[in-house]
Design an enzyme around this catalytic site. Sequence first.
Site, PDB file in Angstrom:
ATOM      1  N   PRO A   1       0.688  -1.125  -0.079  1.00 17.87           N
ATOM      2  CG  PRO A   1       0.069  -0.684   2.124  1.00 17.87           C
ATOM      3  CD  PRO A   1       0.842  -1.759   1.302  1.00 17.87           C
TER       4      PRO A   1
ATOM      5  CB  CYS B   1       6.336  -9.995   5.207  1.00 12.99           C
ATOM      6  SG  CYS B   1       4.989 -10.218   4.218  1.00 12.99           S
TER       7      CYS B   1
END
Length: 450
Positions: free
Chosen positions: A272, A389
Amino acid sequence: MTQARTHSAGPTPAPPLWQLLQSTARVVQAVRQGQSATPALAAVPAELRAGTQSLAFQALRQLGRAQALRTLLARRPPPPAVDALLCTALALAWDPASAPYEPFTLVNQAVEAAKRSRATAPQSAFVNGCMRRFLRERDLLVAATDTDLVARWNHPDWWIRRLQADHPQHWEALLRVGNEAPPMTLRVNRRRSTPDAYQRCLADAGLLARRVGEDGLVLANPCPVQALPGFDQGLVSVQDAAAQMAAPLLLEGLPPPPVGRQLRILDACAAPGGKTAHLLERADAQVIALDVDPLRCERITQTLARLGLQAQILAADAARPQDWWDGQAFDAILLDAPCTASGIVRRHPDVRWLRRASDIDALAQAQTRLLEALWPLLAPGGRLLYCTCSVFRAEGEARIRSFVAHNTEAVLQAAPGHLLPQASAIATSVPENQSGEYDGFYFARLDKRV
């Protein structure tokens, strides 16, 4: 003389617990059917959303235990809506020490929730019987599920086995962290403030925080972003400390561009927009932010607008440069590749129940395609930072080892490698980790030979 009573608008009353349990069970049911919790929570009425998210996240962190208990209470699965309500109530009530309400209150309100929904009302007596039995036999039922790995660790069996293989010394600590609520970490916009100055602003607002990393602060207690001083004015963003390491790792020691030209940086898979923003906060650079999803590109636009930053935003597939690349080489590329998100499962507890073992190989292939597609776009002497991640080695160390073995231009430089998530409540030490509050990440820094 009798005075007329005046009525002032008081605080909005909290919704009844049975109503929260209904909406929480709908989120749990959606996740069990393969839907992300994010859109499921977005569909919850605004007045119920905060309470539902809190209960849903706790229920998802305890869903393995709840499903095992439900199997003992009713070996034949009830209809999905009833099953979701039962598992939600059991997840919240099984451990009195961490239950958000007294177990008997949760049981009473779960039965009430069953009675008040058309989907579950016909079996409200069944819900009542199961939950009353749970209250009577809790210790025996919990003890009977203790030997079940999924019940004990609240992660799928394949996930547990993978962590045991990848991190034999620390798999238990990783699973414990995955079941804890994460801290709220902020990144201070260094173009508008400093961590020390913003820490003082927080203190003036009654919010305690401690420093982490170069630009970060960890709040002692999470709060709504609207409570953060200057949030709307772009003074600060919410971003985990591990994710905040990406921009410095890419930029530090990077050769300066020729006089009169800015650094040219590609942020692939950028939505984002947190890492895009951090790059722009730290460097005067021309940044292209790329994401395959046009809706997620809008998130990048909103993020940068709030912070007063600018980048070229493209909705395109990073693995197909022929569709979007203008032929000018990049000085630096940040590739935050799609992955299982196994390192941020404490922030997104639905992920563990949505992923399948086969996803790792499929994602590893996608990661390889991205590396191979983007590497030719990097100028000689430039740098590519690869990160995920994830704590699974197939998405980190193994991926980069394979890439470097087949690419003589790539020079692997010092980087954190697999950064394992930590929480202050975990006593188990992870020696190779840097100290601090981090999500799980993998970082590899590749310089291109001149």
